[in-house]
Scaffold this active site. Structure first.
Site, PDB file in Angstrom:
ATOM      1  N   TYR A 122       7.172   4.381   1.033  1.00  0.00           N
ATOM      2  CA  TYR A 122       7.607   3.025   0.708  1.00  0.00           C
ATOM      3  C   TYR A 122       9.033   3.114   0.155  1.00  0.00           C
ATOM      4  O   TYR A 122       9.260   3.511  -0.972  1.00  0.00           O
ATOM      5  CB  TYR A 122       6.714   2.367  -0.331  1.00  0.00           C
ATOM      6  CG  TYR A 122       5.244   2.251   0.041  1.00  0.00           C
ATOM      7  CD1 TYR A 122       4.812   2.354   1.358  1.00  0.00           C
ATOM      8  CD2 TYR A 122       4.291   2.043  -0.949  1.00  0.00           C
ATOM      9  CE1 TYR A 122       3.462   2.253   1.674  1.00  0.00           C
ATOM     10  CE2 TYR A 122       2.945   1.932  -0.635  1.00  0.00           C
ATOM     11  CZ  TYR A 122       2.536   2.048   0.674  1.00  0.00           C
ATOM     12  OH  TYR A 122       1.202   1.947   0.974  1.00  0.00           O
TER      13      TYR A 122
ATOM     14  N   PRO B 180      -6.948  -6.535   0.369  1.00  0.00           N
ATOM     15  CA  PRO B 180      -8.179  -7.322   0.223  1.00  0.00           C
ATOM     16  C   PRO B 180      -7.949  -8.816   0.424  1.00  0.00           C
ATOM     17  O   PRO B 180      -8.910  -9.572   0.568  1.00  0.00           O
ATOM     18  CB  PRO B 180      -8.618  -7.017  -1.212  1.00  0.00           C
ATOM     19  CG  PRO B 180      -7.337  -6.729  -1.937  1.00  0.00           C
ATOM     20  CD  PRO B 180      -6.498  -5.980  -0.931  1.00  0.00           C
ATOM     21  N   LEU B 181      -6.689  -9.237   0.434  1.00  0.00           N
ATOM     22  CA  LEU B 181      -6.336 -10.629   0.707  1.00  0.00           C
ATOM     23  C   LEU B 181      -5.869 -10.823   2.149  1.00  0.00           C
ATOM     24  O   LEU B 181      -5.212 -11.819   2.468  1.00  0.00           O
ATOM     25  CB  LEU B 181      -5.245 -11.098  -0.260  1.00  0.00           C
ATOM     26  CG  LEU B 181      -5.674 -11.191  -1.731  1.00  0.00           C
ATOM     27  CD1 LEU B 181      -4.475 -11.423  -2.627  1.00  0.00           C
ATOM     28  CD2 LEU B 181      -6.711 -12.295  -1.914  1.00  0.00           C
TER      29      LEU B 181
ATOM     30  N   ARG C 299      -3.591  -9.215   3.777  1.00  0.00           N
ATOM     31  CA  ARG C 299      -2.118  -9.189   3.751  1.00  0.00           C
ATOM     32  C   ARG C 299      -1.550 -10.574   3.449  1.00  0.00           C
ATOM     33  O   ARG C 299      -0.533 -10.988   4.008  1.00  0.00           O
ATOM     34  CB  ARG C 299      -1.548  -8.613   5.052  1.00  0.00           C
ATOM     35  CG  ARG C 299      -1.993  -7.186   5.320  1.00  0.00           C
ATOM     36  CD  ARG C 299      -1.324  -6.592   6.531  1.00  0.00           C
ATOM     37  NE  ARG C 299      -1.847  -5.267   6.836  1.00  0.00           N
ATOM     38  CZ  ARG C 299      -1.400  -4.122   6.313  1.00  0.00           C
ATOM     39  NH1 ARG C 299      -0.396  -4.160   5.462  1.00  0.00           N
ATOM     40  NH2 ARG C 299      -1.937  -2.969   6.633  1.00  0.00           N
TER      41      ARG C 299
END
Length: 332
Positions: free
Chosen positions: A58, A209-210, A212
């Site tokens: 990242y 868990p959303l 993305r």
């Protein structure tokens, strides 16, 4: 709000049920505000979040460095999880190739991450993507030596098949498997991954868990995404698939409205409701979204709501694959 603490595996690692994914803080979803990102990490600590997830790729390296600066003075309050080997990186951040699990690269990557994080140990260290050219036993043999040396506390693997998880765990005990898991991405329920980690006493860390961000209702067309947003390369976020999936989201939103909450909080509650061995690491770059995530993690859902959500979104109804075609390191 009181965040529950959960064990990640059976080797002693304990974290907040909701962690914080930091990938978006260094440009993955478009321009980011470093000062706001650092403030978000600090506020997460104040709200009881203890698990912070990053990776060397990242940035590269910029995300680890940012997290290290944000945790300065409070390092002992945090469980730092980082990852190596998603791509082969030079020390200047140049991408030299794909997944790399060679023992010599493992050792170099640990030292590099320790420097960027500004710490003397990594709490949870994942193989980010499995290197098909290197037996996983060799990779985790080297990682086990680094645990013995005190540079790493606990080990994990990301996006691996059940048989690879077993082989890695046999070489050096795993505490965590990290894989995408949400109402919209449930393949771990049928491909053997969840069953395998539960059999072996390994914790499960659910990233995205959303969905993305889709399950919050914030992304209703591809046009709202910045040009540099990596989601533009994910099939579920092209306009045709988004339009199809909005019908599923609207079902979740109706359930949320009936309960006086929102779809994002329900999505996080659903993920945590799949077992006490599940920890979720939603990502956010802003304090304005952080409190909602923590609240979703601190509000258990009853069985009727969990059942209604599962029935509202059938996995085979979701349009588009969950990953980018470029993410070839995922074992399927």
């Amino acid at each position: 709000m009181m965040l529950e603490r959960r064990s990640v595996g059976d080797r002693g690692l304990v974290v907040s049920a909701i962690g914080l994914g930091t990938m978006g803080m260094t440009g993955a979803y478009g321009p980011a505000d470093e000062a706001e990102s650092i403030a978000t990490i600090k506020e997460a600590l104040d709200l009881g979040v203890t698990m912070f997830d990053t990776a060397d790729v990242y940035g590269p390296f910029a995300n680890e460095s940012l997290l290290g600066r944000a945790l300065a003075g409070r390092r002992d309050d945090a469980v730092v999880a980082t990852k190596f080997g998603g791509a082969e990186l030079a020390d200047d951040g140049t991408v030299l190739g794909g997944a790399n699990g060679r023992p010599e690269y493992v050792r170099a990557s640990v030292e590099r991450s320790l420097r960027h994080l500004g710490t003397d140990r990594i709490d949870l260290y994942y193989q980010h993507r499995v290197d098909p050219r290197v037996p996983v036993e060799e990779t985790f043999g080297a990682l086990g030596e680094l645990v013995t040396a005190g540079k790493i506390r606990y080990l994990g693997i990301s996006e691996a098949r059940p048989e690879t998880i077993r082989r890695a765990h046999g070489a050096a005990p795993l505490s965590a498997v990290e894989t995408e898991y949400s109402l919209f991405s449930r393949d771990v329920e049928t491909n053997g991954v969840l069953a395998t980690v539960r059999e072996l006493g390994i914790g499960f860390v659910a990233y995205a868990p959303l969905g993305r961000g889709f399950l919050t209702g914030a992304v209703r067309s591809e046009g709202v995404l910045a040009e540099a947003d990596l989601r533009r390369g994910f099939p579920r976020f092209d306009d045709a698939n988004l339009r199809a999936n909005l019908a599923l989201l609207e079902r979740v939103e109706r359930i949320a409205a009936e309960r006086g909450t929102d779809s994002g909080r329900l999505a996080l509650g659903w993920a945590l409701g799949q077992g006490r061995d599940v920890v979720a690491i939603p990502g956010t770059r802003r304090r304005s979204h952080l409190a909602a995530n923590v609240d979703g993690g601190a509000t258990p859902l009853d069985d009727a709501t969990l059942r209604a959500l599962r029935e509202a979104v059938a996995p085979d109804e979701v349009a588009g694959t969950r990953t980018s075609p470029r993410d070839v390191g995922i074992e399927r």
